[in-house]
Design a protein around this motif. Structure first.
Motif, PDB file in Angstrom:
ATOM      1  N   ILE A 436      39.046  36.696  36.930  1.00  0.00           N
ATOM      2  CA  ILE A 436      39.183  37.042  38.352  1.00  0.00           C
ATOM      3  C   ILE A 436      37.881  36.689  39.092  1.00  0.00           C
ATOM      4  CG2 ILE A 436      39.410  38.976  39.975  1.00  0.00           C
ATOM      5  CD1 ILE A 436      41.279  40.288  37.805  1.00  0.00           C
ATOM      6  N   LEU A 437      36.755  37.024  38.475  1.00  0.00           N
ATOM      7  CA  LEU A 437      35.466  36.725  39.117  1.00  0.00           C
ATOM      8  C   LEU A 437      35.278  35.213  39.294  1.00  0.00           C
ATOM      9  CD1 LEU A 437      33.082  39.297  37.362  1.00  0.00           C
ATOM     10  CD2 LEU A 437      34.161  39.461  39.619  1.00  0.00           C
ATOM     11  N   ASP A 438      35.692  34.438  38.287  1.00  0.00           N
ATOM     12  CA  ASP A 438      35.565  32.987  38.406  1.00  0.00           C
ATOM     13  C   ASP A 438      36.379  32.464  39.589  1.00  0.00           C
ATOM     14  OD1 ASP A 438      33.802  32.684  36.346  1.00  0.00           O
ATOM     15  OD2 ASP A 438      35.346  32.305  34.829  1.00  0.00           O
ATOM     16  N   ARG A 439      37.592  33.013  39.744  1.00  0.00           N
ATOM     17  CA  ARG A 439      38.437  32.580  40.865  1.00  0.00           C
ATOM     18  C   ARG A 439      37.807  32.947  42.206  1.00  0.00           C
ATOM     19  NH1 ARG A 439      43.672  30.128  40.181  1.00  0.00           N
ATOM     20  NH2 ARG A 439      43.914  30.062  37.934  1.00  0.00           N
ATOM     21  N   ILE A 440      37.242  34.153  42.264  1.00  0.00           N
ATOM     22  CA  ILE A 440      36.602  34.589  43.517  1.00  0.00           C
ATOM     23  C   ILE A 440      35.412  33.687  43.823  1.00  0.00           C
ATOM     24  CG2 ILE A 440      35.304  36.463  44.613  1.00  0.00           C
ATOM     25  CD1 ILE A 440      37.138  38.413  43.075  1.00  0.00           C
ATOM     26  N   ALA A 441      34.672  33.322  42.779  1.00  0.00           N
ATOM     27  CA  ALA A 441      33.522  32.431  42.973  1.00  0.00           C
ATOM     28  C   ALA A 441      33.974  31.097  43.557  1.00  0.00           C
ATOM     29  CB  ALA A 441      32.791  32.208  41.653  1.00  0.00           C
ATOM     30  N   ALA A 442      35.173  30.652  43.147  1.00  0.00           N
ATOM     31  CA  ALA A 442      35.698  29.382  43.644  1.00  0.00           C
ATOM     32  C   ALA A 442      36.444  29.577  44.955  1.00  0.00           C
ATOM     33  CB  ALA A 442      36.599  28.745  42.597  1.00  0.00           C
ATOM     34  N   GLN A 443      36.067  30.653  45.686  1.00  0.00           N
ATOM     35  CA  GLN A 443      36.535  30.866  47.051  1.00  0.00           C
ATOM     36  C   GLN A 443      37.972  31.335  47.198  1.00  0.00           C
ATOM     37  OE1 GLN A 443      35.049  28.083  49.970  1.00  0.00           O
ATOM     38  NE2 GLN A 443      33.127  29.115  49.592  1.00  0.00           N
ATOM     39  N   SER A 444      38.562  31.870  46.149  1.00  0.00           N
ATOM     40  CA  SER A 444      39.863  32.500  46.316  1.00  0.00           C
ATOM     41  C   SER A 444      39.694  33.797  47.090  1.00  0.00           C
ATOM     42  CB  SER A 444      40.397  32.916  44.949  1.00  0.00           C
ATOM     43  OG  SER A 444      41.392  32.096  44.517  1.00  0.00           O
ATOM     44  N   ALA A 445      40.706  34.159  47.908  1.00  0.00           N
ATOM     45  CA  ALA A 445      40.741  35.528  48.430  1.00  0.00           C
ATOM     46  C   ALA A 445      40.969  36.438  47.222  1.00  0.00           C
ATOM     47  CB  ALA A 445      41.872  35.684  49.420  1.00  0.00           C
ATOM     48  N   THR A 446      40.461  37.676  47.269  1.00  0.00           N
ATOM     49  CA  THR A 446      40.527  38.528  46.081  1.00  0.00           C
ATOM     50  C   THR A 446      41.958  38.788  45.638  1.00  0.00           C
ATOM     51  OG1 THR A 446      38.517  39.576  46.830  1.00  0.00           O
ATOM     52  CG2 THR A 446      39.716  40.681  45.072  1.00  0.00           C
ATOM     53  N   GLU A 447      42.843  39.094  46.588  1.00  0.00           N
ATOM     54  CA  GLU A 447      44.220  39.391  46.174  1.00  0.00           C
ATOM     55  C   GLU A 447      44.869  38.161  45.529  1.00  0.00           C
ATOM     56  OE1 GLU A 447      46.673  41.281  49.134  1.00  0.00           O
ATOM     57  OE2 GLU A 447      48.200  41.842  47.649  1.00  0.00           O
ATOM     58  N   ASP A 448      44.534  36.973  46.021  1.00  0.00           N
ATOM     59  CA  ASP A 448      45.061  35.747  45.403  1.00  0.00           C
ATOM     60  C   ASP A 448      44.508  35.574  43.984  1.00  0.00           C
ATOM     61  OD1 ASP A 448      46.293  35.320  47.790  1.00  0.00           O
ATOM     62  OD2 ASP A 448      44.866  33.803  48.494  1.00  0.00           O
ATOM     63  N   ALA A 449      43.230  35.887  43.828  1.00  0.00           N
ATOM     64  CA  ALA A 449      42.605  35.779  42.507  1.00  0.00           C
ATOM     65  C   ALA A 449      43.282  36.734  41.529  1.00  0.00           C
ATOM     66  CB  ALA A 449      41.113  36.083  42.591  1.00  0.00           C
ATOM     67  N   ILE A 450      43.550  37.964  41.989  1.00  0.00           N
ATOM     68  CA  ILE A 450      44.219  38.954  41.154  1.00  0.00           C
ATOM     69  C   ILE A 450      45.610  38.448  40.784  1.00  0.00           C
ATOM     70  CG2 ILE A 450      45.228  41.291  41.182  1.00  0.00           C
ATOM     71  CD1 ILE A 450      42.394  41.855  41.452  1.00  0.00           C
ATOM     72  N   HIS A 451      46.283  37.875  41.772  1.00  0.00           N
ATOM     73  CA  HIS A 451      47.647  37.405  41.534  1.00  0.00           C
ATOM     74  C   HIS A 451      47.647  36.248  40.540  1.00  0.00           C
ATOM     75  CE1 HIS A 451      51.634  35.665  42.391  1.00  0.00           C
ATOM     76  NE2 HIS A 451      51.944  36.952  42.443  1.00  0.00           N
ATOM     77  N   ALA A 452      46.686  35.344  40.685  1.00  0.00           N
ATOM     78  CA  ALA A 452      46.641  34.189  39.789  1.00  0.00           C
ATOM     79  C   ALA A 452      46.392  34.620  38.342  1.00  0.00           C
ATOM     80  CB  ALA A 452      45.554  33.217  40.249  1.00  0.00           C
ATOM     81  N   VAL A 453      45.565  35.637  38.144  1.00  0.00           N
ATOM     82  CA  VAL A 453      45.209  36.033  36.774  1.00  0.00           C
ATOM     83  C   VAL A 453      46.195  37.055  36.204  1.00  0.00           C
ATOM     84  CG1 VAL A 453      43.414  37.109  35.348  1.00  0.00           C
ATOM     85  CG2 VAL A 453      42.778  35.500  37.160  1.00  0.00           C
ATOM     86  N   LEU A 454      46.572  38.051  37.016  1.00  0.00           N
ATOM     87  CA  LEU A 454      47.395  39.150  36.488  1.00  0.00           C
ATOM     88  C   LEU A 454      48.853  39.090  36.945  1.00  0.00           C
ATOM     89  CD1 LEU A 454      44.937  42.089  37.307  1.00  0.00           C
ATOM     90  CD2 LEU A 454      45.085  40.825  35.168  1.00  0.00           C
ATOM     91  N   HIS A 455      49.166  38.154  37.852  1.00  0.00           N
ATOM     92  CA  HIS A 455      50.493  38.075  38.466  1.00  0.00           C
ATOM     93  C   HIS A 455      50.836  39.353  39.212  1.00  0.00           C
ATOM     94  CE1 HIS A 455      50.683  34.473  36.127  1.00  0.00           C
ATOM     95  NE2 HIS A 455      50.475  35.171  35.027  1.00  0.00           N
ATOM     96  N   ASP A 456      49.855  40.025  39.771  1.00  0.00           N
ATOM     97  CA  ASP A 456      50.069  41.268  40.513  1.00  0.00           C
ATOM     98  C   ASP A 456      49.594  41.129  41.955  1.00  0.00           C
ATOM     99  OD1 ASP A 456      51.114  42.778  38.494  1.00  0.00           O
ATOM    100  OD2 ASP A 456      49.234  43.780  37.964  1.00  0.00           O
ATOM    101  N   SER A 457      50.316  41.751  42.883  1.00  0.00           N
ATOM    102  CA  SER A 457      49.782  41.934  44.236  1.00  0.00           C
ATOM    103  C   SER A 457      48.905  43.188  44.195  1.00  0.00           C
ATOM    104  CB  SER A 457      50.922  42.145  45.229  1.00  0.00           C
ATOM    105  OG  SER A 457      51.566  43.363  44.923  1.00  0.00           O
ATOM    106  N   TYR A 458      48.236  43.493  45.315  1.00  0.00           N
ATOM    107  CA  TYR A 458      47.464  44.732  45.369  1.00  0.00           C
ATOM    108  C   TYR A 458      48.380  45.944  45.117  1.00  0.00           C
ATOM    109  CZ  TYR A 458      42.786  43.211  46.952  1.00  0.00           C
ATOM    110  OH  TYR A 458      41.511  42.698  47.030  1.00  0.00           O
TER     111      TYR A 458
END
Ligand SMILES: [Zn+2]
Length: 474
Positions: A436-458
């Protein structure tokens, strides 16, 4: 109550808070008040409200003077805009051809380089510089600072005296907390253009990041003498407070840390702090798979100087604004509590630098509490009952600075942040936090990063957190 705070803001926009008359708060950016409407930017697009229901709007930038220690003040994230050179779009066909259809044309770049190698005319060199600059700017726009730095380096191989390239490359280093590398580039730029206010401005930032507040003060004074600049003025005031307070401090140094402490603190305690930090450094580094590029600054204060210098709200125990600032009044030896505070604050340094200071506050605080060893056993009951009454925490509203929160609201926010991170680690493993941190570093919005890694919305994440709490503690 967690004794810490590390605020994090998106880099591009300072957050504003809209206070409604009914007591609700909305975190927003680019708030504009006109024609009886208050409009603002959210992740869902631009929204507006009738002015009649708005009590007041607080702009983050206004509160900076009274609150050192907001994220925008971080050494790694000073509110300093990129040099003009970074944004200058080269007006050149080679630049336009270098980035097409959302990617960099590496074949073209190689071809331009071989042409310049075979026949280094000014035109051929200019073409390489323009194309590499365009490629670097594209890298920055997609959050790939490493690629961007590589393109600037190629440009500098062909045009080593291009001050614009040197400034842009140095700025990128600063954003990645690579302060020593930035100093090298800025020294080169200074030899070519000794009276550049931009060079002195960025050099001040680099020295501040290297915990050399005195050198930062000289550079920023020099920059101001060459050209008035509000960003530099603000940074200078902060550095002067630090440099004045720390002029009488003693110092200690290890591989990963530069420690300063005042006469009131015991030298044995300072040595123990460094030893503890080194051990914790190794643990966090292997857990989060990251090594900060520069030594981390740590300052031990007696309680009153801590309040004077940091100007933090009363509920803040220790603080990480790029340097770890810890009050140690009355302590003569390492305690479990102090070791936890240090580990918590050190985790903030890792997470902040790993994400180029883009990590939202709730995730920062959740990870820091998890790493210091805190778990949700005591708060699980209250959190679950809040969840069942639909009074859970809204992750989206707690992404930006917590400095304006009351003690109770902050306490609740800390408890939820920990529970969410604890649930992620237990259900999906600590490696998902790293992803998740790697995705955020690459400029993902946090909820998108969470979704990409965990397949979850907030909302899904809150639900799985509640499930986890029920299973783990009841
Ligand atoms: Zn914290």
């Amino acid at each position: 109550m967690a004794v810490c705070l590390a605020a994090a803001l998106p880099q591009t926009a300072l957050a504003d808070t809209i206070y409604l008359k009914n007591g609700r708060k909305i975190a927003a950016t680019h708030v504009v008040q006109e024609n009886g409407q208050v409009s603002y930017e959210t992740s869902a697009g631009r929204l507006s409200l009738p002015s009649s229901i708005v009590d007041r709007v607080v702009h983050e930038v206004e509160s900076l003077d009274s609150q050192a220690g907001t994220a925008a003040d971080k050494a790694a994230n000073l509110p300093i805009a990129p040099p003009n050179a970074l944004a200058r779009v080269p007006n050149d066909d080679a630049a336009r051809a270098a980035v097409r259809d959302g990617s960099v044309d590496l074949t073209l770049l190689t071809k331009l380089e071989s042409e310049a190698d075979a026949n280094p005319t000014p035109t051929a060199v200019a073409r390489v510089v323009a194309a590499e600059t365009a490629a670097a700017q594209f890298g920055i726009s997609v959050g790939d600072f490493e690629q961007a730095a590589a393109h600037y380096n190629v440009g500098l191989r062909y045009a080593p005296d291009d001050v614009g390239l040197l400034l842009a490359a140095a700025y990128l280093r600063l954003r990645r907390s690579e302060y020593s590398a930035a100093v090298d580039l800025l020294d080169r730029a200074r030899r070519i253009d000794p009276d550049s206010p931009e060079v002195a401005k960025l050099a001040g930032w680099a020295y501040y990041g290297l915990n050399r507040a005195g050198d930062a003060v000289s550079e920023w004074k020099r920059s101001l003498a060459l050209k008035p600049d509000a960003e530099v003025q603000h940074a200078l005031e902060k550095a002067e407070r630090d440099s004045q307070e720390e002029s009488t401090y003693r110092e200690g140094e290890t591989t990963h840390f530069r420690l300063r402490y005042n006469g009131g603190a015991a030298p044995e305690l300072a040595r123990e702090v460094l030893r503890t930090l080194e051990t914790e450094f190794e643990e966090i580094s292997s857990t989060l798979n990251y090594v900060p590029p520069e030594p981390i600054g740590v300052i031990l204060y007696t309680n009153q100087t801590f309040v004077d210098i940091t100007r933090a709200p009363s509920w803040v125990g220790a603080l990480n604004d790029g340097r770890i600032r810890v009050p140690v009044e009355g302590l003569t030896t390492m305690t479990n509590e102090l070791a936890r505070v240090l580990k918590h604050e050190l985790t903030h340094s890792f997470v902040g630098q790993k994400t180029n200071e883009r990590c939202p506050v709730w995730l920062q605080e959740g990870i820091a509490q998890y790493m210091e060893g805190k778990r949700s056993r005591i708060s699980a009951g209250a959190l679950l009952s809040a969840y069942e009454r639909h009074m859970e925490f809204s992750l989206g509203s707690y992404e930006t600075s917590w400095l304006n929160l009351s003690r109770d609201t902050a306490s609740n926010a800390y408890a939820w942040s920990l529970a969410v991170v604890e649930a992620i680690v237990n259900v999906d493993g600590i490696v998902s936090i790293e992803r998740i941190l790697d995705r955020i570093a690459a400029q993902s919005a946090t909820e998108d990063a969470i979704h990409a890694v965990l397949h979850d919305s907030y909302a899904d994440l809150m639900q799985s957190t509640a499930q986890y709490l029920r299973k783990a503690y009841f």
